[in-house]
Motif scaffolding. Sequence first.
Motif, PDB file in Angstrom:
ATOM      1  N   LEU A 125       0.814  -1.116   0.028  1.00 44.96           N
ATOM      2  CA  LEU A 125       0.103   0.012   0.090  1.00 44.96           C
ATOM      3  C   LEU A 125       0.804   1.194  -0.073  1.00 44.96           C
ATOM      4  O   LEU A 125       0.531   2.174  -0.603  1.00 44.96           O
ATOM      5  N   ALA A 126       2.153   1.047   0.473  1.00 49.33           N
ATOM      6  CA  ALA A 126       2.791   2.350   0.675  1.00 49.33           C
ATOM      7  C   ALA A 126       3.563   2.672  -0.650  1.00 49.33           C
ATOM      8  O   ALA A 126       3.676   3.895  -1.127  1.00 49.33           O
TER       9      ALA A 126
ATOM     10  N   PRO B 130      -6.684  10.963   6.947  1.00 42.90           N
ATOM     11  CA  PRO B 130      -5.856  11.629   6.254  1.00 42.90           C
ATOM     12  C   PRO B 130      -5.953  13.174   6.164  1.00 42.90           C
ATOM     13  O   PRO B 130      -7.217  13.606   6.194  1.00 42.90           O
ATOM     14  N   PHE B 131      -5.150  14.058   6.301  1.00 42.01           N
ATOM     15  CA  PHE B 131      -5.052  15.496   6.345  1.00 42.01           C
ATOM     16  C   PHE B 131      -3.933  16.132   5.624  1.00 42.01           C
ATOM     17  O   PHE B 131      -3.252  15.346   5.451  1.00 42.01           O
ATOM     18  N   TYR B 132      -4.054  17.369   5.189  1.00 43.76           N
ATOM     19  CA  TYR B 132      -3.314  18.341   4.566  1.00 43.76           C
ATOM     20  C   TYR B 132      -2.959  19.499   5.469  1.00 43.76           C
ATOM     21  O   TYR B 132      -3.959  19.953   5.997  1.00 43.76           O
ATOM     22  N   CYS B 133      -1.521  19.608   5.737  1.00 43.42           N
ATOM     23  CA  CYS B 133      -1.589  21.049   6.476  1.00 43.42           C
ATOM     24  C   CYS B 133      -0.723  22.129   5.535  1.00 43.42           C
ATOM     25  O   CYS B 133       0.291  21.993   5.070  1.00 43.42           O
TER      26      CYS B 133
ATOM     27  N   PHE C 297      -5.839   3.566   7.402  1.00 36.78           N
ATOM     28  CA  PHE C 297      -6.929   4.192   7.097  1.00 36.78           C
ATOM     29  C   PHE C 297      -7.667   3.318   5.770  1.00 36.78           C
ATOM     30  O   PHE C 297      -8.981   3.422   5.513  1.00 36.78           O
ATOM     31  N   TYR C 298      -6.931   2.627   4.997  1.00 36.10           N
ATOM     32  CA  TYR C 298      -7.123   2.047   3.897  1.00 36.10           C
ATOM     33  C   TYR C 298      -8.337   0.845   4.524  1.00 36.10           C
ATOM     34  O   TYR C 298      -9.210   0.636   3.794  1.00 36.10           O
ATOM     35  N   ASP C 299      -7.831   0.151   5.581  1.00 32.41           N
ATOM     36  CA  ASP C 299      -8.779  -0.983   6.074  1.00 32.41           C
ATOM     37  C   ASP C 299     -10.124  -0.249   6.499  1.00 32.41           C
ATOM     38  O   ASP C 299     -11.158  -0.583   6.620  1.00 32.41           O
ATOM     39  N   GLU C 300      -9.857   1.120   7.334  1.00 31.89           N
ATOM     40  CA  GLU C 300     -11.125   1.726   7.544  1.00 31.89           C
ATOM     41  C   GLU C 300     -12.153   2.057   6.606  1.00 31.89           C
ATOM     42  O   GLU C 300     -13.423   1.820   6.609  1.00 31.89           O
TER      43      GLU C 300
ATOM     44  N   ALA D 247     -15.970   1.202   1.544  1.00 34.44           N
ATOM     45  CA  ALA D 247     -15.632   1.829   0.329  1.00 34.44           C
ATOM     46  C   ALA D 247     -14.205   1.193  -0.137  1.00 34.44           C
ATOM     47  O   ALA D 247     -13.162   1.737   0.009  1.00 34.44           O
ATOM     48  N   PRO D 248     -14.440  -0.018  -0.745  1.00 36.22           N
ATOM     49  CA  PRO D 248     -13.299  -0.835  -1.007  1.00 36.22           C
ATOM     50  C   PRO D 248     -12.530  -0.362  -2.325  1.00 36.22           C
ATOM     51  O   PRO D 248     -13.192   0.427  -3.209  1.00 36.22           O
ATOM     52  N   GLY D 249     -11.375  -1.011  -2.521  1.00 38.32           N
ATOM     53  CA  GLY D 249     -10.749  -0.568  -3.975  1.00 38.32           C
ATOM     54  C   GLY D 249      -9.723   0.261  -3.955  1.00 38.32           C
ATOM     55  O   GLY D 249      -9.539   1.259  -3.156  1.00 38.32           O
ATOM     56  N   ASP D 250      -8.835   0.075  -4.639  1.00 37.27           N
ATOM     57  CA  ASP D 250      -7.359   0.825  -4.569  1.00 37.27           C
ATOM     58  C   ASP D 250      -7.579   2.139  -5.033  1.00 37.27           C
ATOM     59  O   ASP D 250      -7.245   3.261  -4.751  1.00 37.27           O
ATOM     60  N   PHE D 251      -8.552   2.565  -6.024  1.00 41.45           N
ATOM     61  CA  PHE D 251      -8.941   3.845  -6.434  1.00 41.45           C
ATOM     62  C   PHE D 251      -9.810   4.714  -5.503  1.00 41.45           C
ATOM     63  O   PHE D 251      -9.832   5.918  -5.457  1.00 41.45           O
ATOM     64  N   ALA D 252     -10.399   3.950  -4.399  1.00 39.55           N
ATOM     65  CA  ALA D 252     -11.137   4.664  -3.343  1.00 39.55           C
ATOM     66  C   ALA D 252      -9.933   5.657  -2.377  1.00 39.55           C
ATOM     67  O   ALA D 252     -10.153   6.579  -2.172  1.00 39.55           O
TER      68      ALA D 252
END
Length: 279
Positions: A75-76, A126-129, A141-144, A151-156
């Motif tokens: 995933l990384a 996930p957030f942006y600063c 978060f991918y598992d979440e 909301a499965p799938g890599d494009f999610a």
Amino acid sequence: MKWQGRRGSSNVEDRRGMGGKAVIGGGLGVGGIIIYLIITLLGGNPGDILDSITTTTTSTQTSGEYQPSEQEQELAKFVSVVLADTEDVWSEVFRQKGLTYENPKLVLYTDSVQSACGTSSSAVGPFYCPGDHKLYIDLSFYDELQQRFQAPGDFAMAYVIAHEVGHHVQTLLGTTDKYASRMQQDNAYQVRFELQADYLAGVWAHYAQDKNLLEAGDIDEALNAASAVGDDTLQEKARGYAVPETFTHGTSEQRKTWFNKGFESGTLEGGDTFAAGSL
């Protein structure tokens, strides 16, 4: 999404296993921005907080003794490739406008992390600063996304990253500073700000499709993810009803609509959510 064997970004900081010192709650995408706005409006300099951040190097190696699973490492690599794609797309879009795109950094972390916007728990998502031009994501978060948000799938996951990069685009274009005080005073401006980031994620997806990087079902995965994190959907699941005046990101339908607008348009011009009469 076709990503294996493709270039990953060099703008990745791996802080997994390092952790932070405090916990600040928030929501998907908005945590770091709201913290930043509070600091700014109180007259502080968000950049001063950078002095207390642990120095890291740009790397795809894990830090300390943290041992990620094989799935997490995969995933990384994936998020690194997605980040690289956003770099290519936004560099070209900015070039066409006579502007120069500054690549953001993506920070991988576990549990909690310190940024120029404060110290945040992975619970914020996930957030942006804007204070340090970095995206922050705990890969759990991918598992979440799959389990909690359905909301499965890599494009999610790609949509989530593109949304946060959208906030970086807003910062570079001056939108974040322009509407900072208004977002603190009126949730309606926060909603428009987040929906614009969804639109910008759609613009990126437009170019990804032009490059033949998308696979069947990818856009549906992104739209499903956008719907899953809509304010009305989240509030109804949590409390059984929604309170529109407390929305910060937009309804599920609004998030899908603005992502799709960006995907169909592929231009910056169609994404002025602040000028749009109806969302």
